[in-house]
Design an enzyme around this catalytic site. Structure first.
Site, PDB file in Angstrom:
ATOM      1  N   VAL A  35      16.621  16.493   8.569  1.00  0.00           N
ATOM      2  CA  VAL A  35      17.941  17.103   8.467  1.00  0.00           C
ATOM      3  C   VAL A  35      18.852  16.271   7.568  1.00  0.00           C
ATOM      4  O   VAL A  35      18.959  15.055   7.744  1.00  0.00           O
ATOM      5  CB  VAL A  35      18.581  17.258   9.866  1.00  0.00           C
ATOM      6  CG1 VAL A  35      19.964  17.883   9.759  1.00  0.00           C
ATOM      7  CG2 VAL A  35      17.680  18.091  10.769  1.00  0.00           C
ATOM      8  N   SER A  77       4.047   2.713   8.237  1.00  0.00           N
ATOM      9  CA  SER A  77       3.751   1.661   7.264  1.00  0.00           C
ATOM     10  C   SER A  77       4.979   1.310   6.422  1.00  0.00           C
ATOM     11  O   SER A  77       5.759   2.184   6.040  1.00  0.00           O
ATOM     12  CB  SER A  77       2.632   2.109   6.324  1.00  0.00           C
ATOM     13  OG  SER A  77       1.405   2.183   6.995  1.00  0.00           O
ATOM     14  N   HIS A 115       0.818  -1.216   0.000  1.00  0.00           N
ATOM     15  CA  HIS A 115       0.000   0.000   0.000  1.00  0.00           C
ATOM     16  C   HIS A 115       0.854   1.269   0.000  1.00  0.00           C
ATOM     17  O   HIS A 115       0.347   2.357  -0.266  1.00  0.00           O
ATOM     18  CB  HIS A 115      -0.979   0.002   1.184  1.00  0.00           C
ATOM     19  CG  HIS A 115      -0.369   0.279   2.523  1.00  0.00           C
ATOM     20  ND1 HIS A 115       0.060  -0.717   3.372  1.00  0.00           N
ATOM     21  CD2 HIS A 115      -0.120   1.442   3.162  1.00  0.00           C
ATOM     22  CE1 HIS A 115       0.540  -0.172   4.487  1.00  0.00           C
ATOM     23  NE2 HIS A 115       0.442   1.139   4.381  1.00  0.00           N
ATOM     24  N   ASP A 142       0.226  -7.648   1.540  1.00  0.00           N
ATOM     25  CA  ASP A 142       0.675  -6.256   1.602  1.00  0.00           C
ATOM     26  C   ASP A 142       2.210  -6.208   1.633  1.00  0.00           C
ATOM     27  O   ASP A 142       2.827  -5.941   2.663  1.00  0.00           O
ATOM     28  CB  ASP A 142       0.086  -5.589   2.852  1.00  0.00           C
ATOM     29  CG  ASP A 142       0.266  -4.079   2.838  1.00  0.00           C
ATOM     30  OD1 ASP A 142       0.602  -3.533   1.776  1.00  0.00           O
ATOM     31  OD2 ASP A 142       0.056  -3.457   3.904  1.00  0.00           O
TER      32      ASP A 142
END
Length: 305
Positions: free
Chosen positions: A119, A239, A92, A146
């Site tokens: 940074v 994720s 996803h 997934d």
């Protein structure tokens, strides 16, 4: 207050939070690690920063092709280095929202070699993506399969300190195995995202609990949490990142129901279930020169140990 006014107020508040996160990062250019978990009760969610971070070198930030206002504001997902040219992440993360349509490689960038999101350090590596491969049976409705791979145009420079590939877990761990989650996800639901990567220690849960909490639970899925502290959880932005158990990549952050919600578990793609797919679509897709180099390097590492 009308709905339009509420939306405008929400947008303003989110922008203020993002600006504050950026300003904090700019004012603290020196990397500082903290161990005291009590000081970071509401991070990752419920995460902490160790004094010595031996796991961040395995993780990359997957972003859009161009940041909007400042470096790092386009972070979308995490990923894991499994070879100098291949990143393992969630399907996803490489598809359009709620669809199976893959993003174009040119729409993605991978940032490796640093635990900092905002940074640019002397170790920061910004790499373009050459190819995207998601699992052919990925389903955005059930969120099964997934899993995806990103092939980079150039190799990640591995120094063993700031960037390093991680081994894949080859055996299924028993329930309540201790694991660590890493990422730059929101520190609470709809909250800001951190500059410095965060950790959370959680445990693999029995299949029965996973099934009871999600009707579509099936092959290739696993769930985890700390049953004594529900605030330790993955959140938006985590994720695709790793769940590391016993030093090996065991899970890929997939989805959950809110962040740090009581009596809820989070779900992960079980890496062990997809070893054949990873080998076929990952290492098997490398050019012969890269594949031979990878084998020789693995032999060198093993003999050196």
């Amino acid at each position: 207050m009308c709905s339009i006014e509420k939306i405008l107020v929400s947008i303003v508040l989110i922008n203020i939070l993002q600006l504050e996160t950026y300003v904090c990062a700019k004012n603290n250019s020196k990397i500082i690690m903290y161990e005291a978990k009590e000081n970071y009760k509401f991070l990752i969610t419920g995460g902490y920063r160790p004094k010595i971070d031996n796991l961040a070198k395995y993780v990359v930030s997957i972003r859009g092709k161009k940041y909007k206002r400042f470096f790092g504001d386009d972070h979308n997902c995490g990923g894991s280095i499994i070879s100098p040219k291949v990143i393992l992440t969630a399907a996803h993360c490489v598809c359009m929202i709620a669809s199976r349509i893959e993003l174009r490689p040119s729409d993605l960038l991978v940032v490796a070699g640093t635990p900092r999101r905002l940074v640019v350090t002397e170790k920061t590596q910004v790499l373009k993506v050459d190819k995207v491969i998601r699992h052919i049976y990925y389903c955005p409705i059930t969120i099964r399969n997934d899993i995806a791979l990103l092939f980079l145009l150039k190799n990640i420079y591995e120094d063993g300190v700031s960037a390093q590939r991680i081994s894949l877990q080859t055996n299924i761990f028993p329930p309540y195995t201790f694991c660590t989650l890493l990422g730059w996800g929101r520190i609470f639901t709809l909250g800001p995202t951190p500059d410095l990567i965060l950790h959370a220690d959680i445990y693999i849960l029995p299949t029965e609990i996973c099934k009871a909490s999600y009707i579509h639970f099936g092959f290739g899925m696993m769930c985890a949490r700390d049953e004594t502290d529900f605030e330790k959880d993955s959140c938006t932005g985590d994720s695709g990142g790793p769940l590391i158990c016993n030093g090996s990549l065991t899970g890929i952050v997939s989805f959950g129901f809110g962040c740090g919600v009581p009596y809820r578990v989070s779900y992960y793609t079980n890496v062990t279930s997809y070893l054949d797919w990873i080998r076929e679509n990952g290492f098997g897709k490398l050019s012969s020169v890269n594949f031979i180099s990878l084998i020789l390097l693995q032999i060198f590492i093993i003999e050196g140990m």
